[in-house]
Each structure stands twice: as C-alpha cells, then as structure tokens.
Design an enzyme around this catalytic site. Structure first.
Site, PDB file in Angstrom:
ATOM      1  N   HIS A 162       1.442   4.010   1.847  1.00  0.00           N
ATOM      2  CA  HIS A 162       1.988   4.803   2.941  1.00  0.00           C
ATOM      3  C   HIS A 162       3.514   4.900   2.854  1.00  0.00           C
ATOM      4  O   HIS A 162       4.194   3.945   2.453  1.00  0.00           O
ATOM      5  CB  HIS A 162       1.545   4.238   4.281  1.00  0.00           C
ATOM      6  N   HIS A 184       4.884  -4.715  10.647  1.00  0.00           N
ATOM      7  CA  HIS A 184       5.225  -4.002  11.874  1.00  0.00           C
ATOM      8  C   HIS A 184       5.328  -4.970  13.047  1.00  0.00           C
ATOM      9  O   HIS A 184       4.603  -5.968  13.114  1.00  0.00           O
ATOM     10  CB  HIS A 184       4.171  -2.947  12.215  1.00  0.00           C
ATOM     11  N   ASP A 202       5.962   4.830   4.884  1.00  0.00           N
ATOM     12  CA  ASP A 202       6.842   3.886   5.579  1.00  0.00           C
ATOM     13  C   ASP A 202       6.892   2.534   4.888  1.00  0.00           C
ATOM     14  O   ASP A 202       7.584   1.620   5.341  1.00  0.00           O
ATOM     15  CB  ASP A 202       6.449   3.737   7.055  1.00  0.00           C
ATOM     16  N   HIS A 203       6.189   2.417   3.753  1.00  0.00           N
ATOM     17  CA  HIS A 203       6.240   1.210   2.931  1.00  0.00           C
ATOM     18  C   HIS A 203       6.822   1.473   1.540  1.00  0.00           C
ATOM     19  O   HIS A 203       7.131   0.523   0.828  1.00  0.00           O
ATOM     20  CB  HIS A 203       4.839   0.605   2.798  1.00  0.00           C
ATOM     21  N   ASP A 223      -0.111  -4.037   6.232  1.00  0.00           N
ATOM     22  CA  ASP A 223      -0.742  -3.515   7.446  1.00  0.00           C
ATOM     23  C   ASP A 223      -2.195  -3.970   7.577  1.00  0.00           C
ATOM     24  O   ASP A 223      -2.971  -3.347   8.311  1.00  0.00           O
ATOM     25  CB  ASP A 223      -0.692  -1.987   7.450  1.00  0.00           C
ATOM     26  N   HIS A 264      -7.439  -1.267   5.678  1.00  0.00           N
ATOM     27  CA  HIS A 264      -6.461  -0.280   6.148  1.00  0.00           C
ATOM     28  C   HIS A 264      -6.390   0.867   5.138  1.00  0.00           C
ATOM     29  O   HIS A 264      -6.463   2.041   5.505  1.00  0.00           O
ATOM     30  CB  HIS A 264      -5.106  -0.963   6.304  1.00  0.00           C
ATOM     31  N   HIS A 318       0.839  -1.195   0.000  1.00  0.00           N
ATOM     32  CA  HIS A 318       0.000   0.000   0.000  1.00  0.00           C
ATOM     33  C   HIS A 318       0.874   1.245   0.000  1.00  0.00           C
ATOM     34  O   HIS A 318       2.083   1.168   0.160  1.00  0.00           O
ATOM     35  CB  HIS A 318      -0.987  -0.004   1.166  1.00  0.00           C
TER      36      HIS A 318
END
Length: 250
Positions: free
Chosen positions: A55, A167, A57-58, A129, A108, A53
C-alpha cells in the site's frame, strides 16, 4: 542496545526507524520527508528499508530515500516494485550484528510480511497493518481466514513480545473493544491511557487483555459477537470473522 523510534507521517502512520552504530533501517516509509529530516538531524546513514506490504502509505517514500541513499537495500515481497532484495517467509536479514526473521502474515493483503527482531530485551515485531493495538487490519487482497491464522501465529509468541504497528488507531480500536466487552476493566484503563500518543509499541501480554481479536476464544466475547451479528458462530475463527465484520460497521 539499538534504538527504535516512531516517525509520524500523514494523519496516523508511524514509520519505524531502527538505529545502531550510525546506521539505520526504516520500516514502511510512506513519506520520505520526515525520515530524511530525522536521519540528517541525528547524523545517520540509511542502510536498509523493510516493507511489510504494497500500500502506498507504506511505500510512497522509498524512491526518494533511495535517491538520497543509493546504497540502501530495500527488502520486500514479490509485489513490491521498489524492492531490490526479495523477502518472504523464512528470509533472514542481517543488520550489523543483528538479524531479523521474516514471517508471512497475510490477511490484510495476501502478501503481507512481518519482520521479527530479537534484541537483548526480547522479541520486537514490525507487523505493518496486520495487528494494531486492540485491533487488526481490514481485509483487502487477503482473506479473513488468513488474518485469523496470522493472529494465531502471533499469539504463540512470548508474552513480552513487543509489536510495532504502522498506525495510531489505538483509541478508536479500544472504543470498539469496549463495545464488545463493556465490563473489561483493562480496556477502560487502556482507553484512558490512549489519550497520550504514541501508544505503541505494545506487548502481546497487553493485547491479550484488551484486543477482541486475540480474545475470540473468550466465552463473553463469543457470545457478544454472536448476539450483535445475530448469527451462530460455531468456532473461534467464526467469532474472529464476525468481530472484523462488526468493526467494519462500527
């Protein structure tokens, strides 16, 4: 047998690396630096990146990884600007003699993907996530109904399926799970074991014992969720939604 390695990033992210025959795939590289260090230390060539996805941090490390490995192919959904190969429900991705199947697992986010890889020892799911050990992702651009449906779909997989969340939230999730089921001995055992990290991957069989989000049909879980929510929860989907709302405030 291919090797799957968690590469730690930021405070609690895992970038999963799949390697075979000197080639590698990384999943959700939010940071390029630890991936580059691992690849160079192990003399690996990065051939693919799979994005679950959008975001940061990905995806934050994609550009630097592409700069270092220009022939690398980035797979992602329609909203992944860095992707140069489309991935969506039903896409099949070849990596050497292996093949991954893509599932749409929204909730998410509305465009979240999971990558399912069948190896000789069973099914391995890179779930981003959507699913965490004993937990689930917060709802951002998706809906709670979508997240519930994604969990129901996961729950139809074989019990020995291994999940690779992005995570290390296990201990915090298990504290919430213990709040919902204080008498669940499996949760208490898992909480003790979560002191040692990484706690991942985790099997579906394990998650069915400890995750309230896979136990929303259990009468004790439903009753506890209703009591804590001070609400009538008419079905499993409503219990799941109440659990997510309770977790948001926990």
């Amino acid at each position: 047998m291919p090797k799957i390695t968690p590469i730690a990033a930021f405070n609690d992210n895992y970038i999963w690396l799949l390697e075979a025959h000197g080639q590698a795939v990384c999943i959700d590289p939010g940071d390029a630096a630890p991936v580059l260090a691992y690849l160079r230390a192990h003399n690996l060539k990065l051939s693919q990146i799979w994005i679950t996805h959008h975001h940061a941090d990905h995806t934050g490390g994609v550009a630097a990884l592409k700069a270092a490995y220009p022939d690398c192919t980035v797979y992602g959904n329609r909203d992944i600007a860095e992707a140069d190969a489309a991935a969506a429900e039903g896409t099949r991705i070849r990596f050497g003699d292996l093949q991954a199947e893509v599932w749409a697992t929204p909730g998410h986010t509305d465009s979240h993907l999971s990558y399912l890889l069948t190896l000789s020892d069973g099914l391995h799911v890179f779930c981003g996530d959507t699913l965490f050990s004993a937990g689930c992702g917060r709802v951002f651009t998706g809906t709670i109904a979508q997240l519930f449906a994604s969990f129901q779909r996961y729950n139809r997989l074989p019990a020995d399926t291994l999940f690779y969340p992005a995570h290390e939230y296990t201990a915090a999730n298990l504290r919430f799970a213990a709040h919902i089921e204080p008498d669940n001995a499996d949760i208490q055992t898992a909480l003790q074991q979560a002191a040692r990290t990484p706690t991942l991957p985790v099997s579906l069989a394990h998650e069915r014992k400890v995750s309230p989000f896979l136990r929303s049909a259990e009468p004790d879980v439903a009753a506890r969720a209703a009591a804590l929510s001070d609400d009538v929860l008419p079905d499993e989907a409503a219990v799941f939604a109440a659990l997510r709302a309770l977790k948001n405030r926990f």
